[in-house]
Design an enzyme around this catalytic site. Structure first.
Site, PDB file in Angstrom:
ATOM      1  N   TYR A   1       0.866  -1.182   0.000  1.00 19.23           N
ATOM      2  CA  TYR A   1       0.000   0.000   0.000  1.00 19.23           C
ATOM      3  C   TYR A   1       0.895   1.222   0.000  1.00 19.23           C
ATOM      4  O   TYR A   1       2.074   1.123   0.340  1.00 19.23           O
ATOM      5  CB  TYR A   1      -0.979  -0.003   1.182  1.00 19.23           C
TER       6      TYR A   1
ATOM      7  N   HIS B   1       6.136  -0.347   1.381  1.00 26.34           N
ATOM      8  CA  HIS B   1       6.027   0.710   0.375  1.00 26.34           C
ATOM      9  C   HIS B   1       7.107   0.555  -0.684  1.00 26.34           C
ATOM     10  O   HIS B   1       8.234   0.182  -0.399  1.00 26.34           O
ATOM     11  CB  HIS B   1       6.181   2.079   1.022  1.00 26.34           C
TER      12      HIS B   1
END
Ligand code: C5P
Length: 271
Positions: free
Chosen positions: A200, A247
């Site tokens: 995400y 990330h």
């Protein structure tokens, strides 16, 4: 911004996606609900509708920033926490924006010359929460439903003291200025703007996409490494990595630079 002439941009940008949550736009499509719930460590069965109901009995239930149009020119500074802000002298420049959006713990006190005094919005989640001034909007990024429950708890029972780690049971913030990012917006930033890279998006990257939606001019400060290649916060010495973990820092960076290349944002590199 001349949005209509750029295929790369138009492929990613969805002007109808809701950025901030309210009662009316709160229903989550099945796939959004599934994706969002997939981010959460605990699979506790929490009733989302009840949580939303409680949220908007406590905090403003508004249709925020739905005033986009050719006559609006809202300038925004998105201020990340990179050490490249130190010795940048950006303080005054940052404060000259209509909105100054800061992220997580990034302080102003003691760093005014480089980061400015003004904070109109501060993005946070339970694990990164700090006290806010009365005139600052708290913008909660709900990575999990527990984050919404935490926000409720901070102004009611104060019983939530842990998520996956210890969190503040209350914070100083103006209840009338609280905003909650729409869970569908996190999925949108991930799917459209990161093309599903990583797990995400980082908070800073989501904040940038948020600013693209609520601002007419977006200037980015405090993102990326310092000029000698180190990654750290301007306010502490701990190293922050954006390449590993959940990330994909490299993809986020490429996307930011594409946005700059296409004149959608400006990036101030700092020192
Ligand atoms: O570390 P933290 O998540 O609080 O930082 C907020 C945002 O600032 C990050 O999500 C990232 O986008 C940006 N940042 C950066 N380089 C650093 C530190 C933070 O780009 N060295």
């Amino acid at each position: 911004m001349g949005f209509l002439d750029d295929d790369w941009f138009m492929y990613r940008y969805n002007p109808t996606i809701p950025a901030l949550l309210n009662r009316k736009n709160s229903v989550l499509p099945g796939d959004t609900n599934k994706w969002w719930r997939g981010l959460q460590p605990s699979k506790l069965r929490v009733n989302y509708t009840e949580v939303v109901d409680q949220l908007f009995s406590l905090f403003p239930d508004e249709d925020h920033y739905s005033d986009a149009g050719p006559d609006r020119c809202r300038t925004c500074a998105v201020v990340g926490n990179s050490g490249n802000l130190l010795r940048s002298n950006y303080g005054q420049l940052i404060d000259s924006h209509d909105l100054v959006i800061r992220i997580n713990k990034g302080p102003t006190k003691g760093y005014e010359k480089d980061v400015g005094f003004k904070t109109t919005h501060r993005v946070l989640y339970p694990e990164s929460a700090v006290d806010l001034d009365d005139n600052t909007h708290l913008v909660l990024f709900p990575f999990k439903i527990r984050d919404m429950q935490w926000l409720i708890s901070t102004v009611t029972t104060r019983h939530i003291t842990r998520t996956y780690t210890q969190v503040k049971s209350s914070i100083k913030a103006n209840k009338n200025k609280v905003m909650i990012l729409h869970p569908a917006f996190i999925k949108y930033a991930y799917e459209k703007w990161l093309q599903k890279n990583g797990k995400y998006p980082s908070t800073g990257f989501i904040t940038l996409v948020f600013a693209l939606h609520v601002c007419d001019q977006v200037n980015l400060f405090g993102f990326g490494a310092t000029s000698n290649g180190t990654w750290h916060h301007y306010f502490d010495k701990s190293h922050t990595h954006y390449k590993g973990g959940p990330h994909k820092g490299d993809i986020e960076n490429i996307t930011m630079h594409q946005l700059e290349h296409r004149n959608k944002i400006s990036i101030y590199k700092g020192y």
